[in-house]
Design an enzyme around this catalytic site. Structure first.
Site, PDB file in Angstrom:
ATOM      1  N   GLY A 207      -2.545   1.118  -6.897  1.00  0.00           N
ATOM      2  CA  GLY A 207      -2.318  -0.303  -6.649  1.00  0.00           C
ATOM      3  C   GLY A 207      -0.957  -1.091  -7.538  1.00  0.00           C
ATOM      4  O   GLY A 207      -1.125  -2.211  -7.434  1.00  0.00           O
ATOM      5  N   GLU A 249      -3.252   7.446  -8.826  1.00  0.00           N
ATOM      6  CA  GLU A 249      -3.378   7.112  -7.573  1.00  0.00           C
ATOM      7  C   GLU A 249      -2.671   6.006  -6.862  1.00  0.00           C
ATOM      8  O   GLU A 249      -2.501   5.318  -5.895  1.00  0.00           O
ATOM      9  CB  GLU A 249      -4.563   7.376  -7.208  1.00  0.00           C
ATOM     10  N   PRO A 250      -1.114   6.749  -7.158  1.00  0.00           N
ATOM     11  CA  PRO A 250       0.057   5.723  -6.344  1.00  0.00           C
ATOM     12  C   PRO A 250      -0.394   6.649  -4.284  1.00  0.00           C
ATOM     13  O   PRO A 250      -0.173   7.234  -4.295  1.00  0.00           O
ATOM     14  CB  PRO A 250       1.457   6.001  -6.718  1.00  0.00           C
ATOM     15  N   TYR A 293      -4.876  -9.200   6.030  1.00  0.00           N
ATOM     16  CA  TYR A 293      -4.348  -9.731   4.822  1.00  0.00           C
ATOM     17  C   TYR A 293      -3.374 -10.555   4.520  1.00  0.00           C
ATOM     18  O   TYR A 293      -2.726 -10.978   3.430  1.00  0.00           O
ATOM     19  CB  TYR A 293      -4.854  -9.272   3.655  1.00  0.00           C
ATOM     20  N   CYS A 320      -3.837  -7.247  23.046  1.00  0.00           N
ATOM     21  CA  CYS A 320      -4.090  -8.559  23.873  1.00  0.00           C
ATOM     22  C   CYS A 320      -4.463  -9.501  22.923  1.00  0.00           C
ATOM     23  O   CYS A 320      -5.806  -9.452  22.554  1.00  0.00           O
ATOM     24  CB  CYS A 320      -4.447  -9.390  24.699  1.00  0.00           C
TER      25      CYS A 320
HETATM   26  C1  LIG Z   1      -5.562   2.598  -1.316  1.00  0.00           C
HETATM   27  C2  LIG Z   1      -6.493   3.957  -2.392  1.00  0.00           C
HETATM   28  C3  LIG Z   1      -5.039   4.253  -3.520  1.00  0.00           C
HETATM   29  C4  LIG Z   1      -3.378   3.708  -3.614  1.00  0.00           C
HETATM   30  O1  LIG Z   1      -3.186   2.617  -3.048  1.00  0.00           O
HETATM   31  P1  LIG Z   1      -1.419   1.678  -3.639  1.00  0.00           P
HETATM   32  O2  LIG Z   1      -2.152   0.533  -3.537  1.00  0.00           O
HETATM   33  O3  LIG Z   1      -1.465   2.020  -2.380  1.00  0.00           O
HETATM   34  O4  LIG Z   1      -0.922   2.068  -4.220  1.00  0.00           O
HETATM   35  C5  LIG Z   1      -5.699   4.909  -4.202  1.00  0.00           C
HETATM   36  N1  LIG Z   1      -7.050   5.171  -4.528  1.00  0.00           N
HETATM   37  C6  LIG Z   1      -7.533   4.704  -3.656  1.00  0.00           C
HETATM   38  C7  LIG Z   1      -9.179   5.343  -3.591  1.00  0.00           C
HETATM   39  C8  LIG Z   1      -7.439   4.239  -2.385  1.00  0.00           C
HETATM   40  O5  LIG Z   1      -8.071   3.880  -1.465  1.00  0.00           O
END
Ligand SMILES: *Cc1c(COP(=O)(O)O)cnc(C)c1O
Length: 332
Positions: A207, A249-250, A293, A320
């Protein structure tokens, strides 16, 4: 145009991506076409890897959140760059493994994991599961037991923070389909059932922002990682708690800036006293984020990239569905 070092305009007035002529790419491969700048992807992966090694406790590492771009080549690059893979389905795990990823470096995340997929991942030897609920914890425990595996898990908790983003992308608040909430006591119950010891890993998820338009601020990822390190050291000392390894987790911050989608304009519709539509040969099928979104993007005309962007248009796809737009009020 976004101010990125890998984007430029060549003498023909064409957009270049990493030095490659975008118009030539469209001619050679057809459109819609995803173009990814591999050097940039590797650079972002290396930035996370190196900065996390430098500023965070030992064992800290990034996992590429592969839903941002899940294909064999991406997993191959992630493996070469020495970062893990975050997956949310059997299909993603399968793709990662078929690209040579070691299961040990795979984390199986996501809500509502079906039993067959849990079993597939347990048997394949997935390094980690991101556990999304108390019930899921019990299912994974049963599956691991049946297969004689001691499964390592991360527990997904919702901290009860309102991140003030579009509601479809909020994940931290109590009212959320993901994770168990700290506020309700369910997160602690999950910890009690899964952990008999001190937690050695703190996974902060993904995120981190990405600028999609020229007005949005750029993010200094290294500075964010350093500040996480400082905050962690400070809090762990205050709480007298051994500093855990940090996982991140990027997803988008690895690939978004490196990626460009090329379309061919099929039609332009000017509706008097209303708006101008530019219609392209793709849409929500290859880019669902505006329909979901209203994610914003920057668009430009690749074969006239040197000309000023002075027309405000609605960029629409060919599906469509009236909601099949890629953006509104886009300057092209
Ligand atoms: C989508 C997601 C992320 C990554 O989010 P980003 O905004 O793309 O960095 C990380 N962990 C999990 C479990 C996700 O579903």
């Amino acid at each position: 145009m976004l101010n990125q070092p890998n984007l430029a305009v060549n003498q023909a007035g064409h957009l270049t991506i990493g030095g490659v002529d975008a118009v030539a790419l469209a001619e050679e491969y057809g459109t819609p076409l995803y173009v990814l700048d591999e050097d940039m992807v590797r650079g972002q992966m290396a930035l996370y890897r190196e900065e996390m090694k430098k500023s965070l406790p030992s064992g800290s590492r990034p996992y590429f959140a592969s839903k941002a771009m899940s294909c064999k080549e991406m997993y191959r690059i992630a493996k070469e760059e020495g970062i893990g893979a975050d997956t949310v389905s059997m299909g993603e795990i399968y793709t990662a493994l078929s690209a040579g990823f070691s299961t040990e470096d795979v984390c199986f995340h996501g809500c509502a994991k079906p039993w067959a997929e849990i079993e597939y991942a347990v048997k394949a030897g997935a390094g980690l599961f991101g556990v999304d609920s108390l019930e899921e914890l019990a299912r994974i425990d049963r599956c691991a037991g049946e297969n004689g595996v001691c499964q390592r898990v991360l527990l997904r908790v919702t901290p009860g923070i309102d991140p003030h983003t579009f509601s479809a992308v909020d994940t931290g608040q109590v009212d959320c389909k993901f994770g168990e909430a700290i506020q309700t006591g369910q997160a602690m119950e999950m910890v009690r059932r899964a952990l008999g010891y001190t937690a050695g890993i703190l996974d902060l998820g993904g995120g981190l922002g990405v600028p999609y338009t020229a007005e949005e601020p750029t993010v200094d990822y290294a500075a964010v990682i350093r500040s996480v390190g400082e905050h962690l050291a400070c809090r762990c000392q205050a709480l007298d708690y051994p500093p855990p390894a940090i996982f991140m987790e990027p997803g988008r911050s690895i690939v978004a800036a490196a990626g460009v989608t090329l379309y061919t304009v099929q039609d332009v519709k000017s509706i008097p006293d209303c708006r101008d539509y530019v219609l392209v040969d793709g849409g929500m099928t290859d880019n669902p984020r505006y329909a979901l979104y209203q994610a914003r993007y920057t668009a430009l005309i690749a074969n006239r990239a040197g000309e000023p962007a002075d027309c405000s248009v609605t960029l629409a796809g060919r599906c469509c569905e009236s909601g099949d737009l890629i953006g509104e009020n886009m300057l092209m």
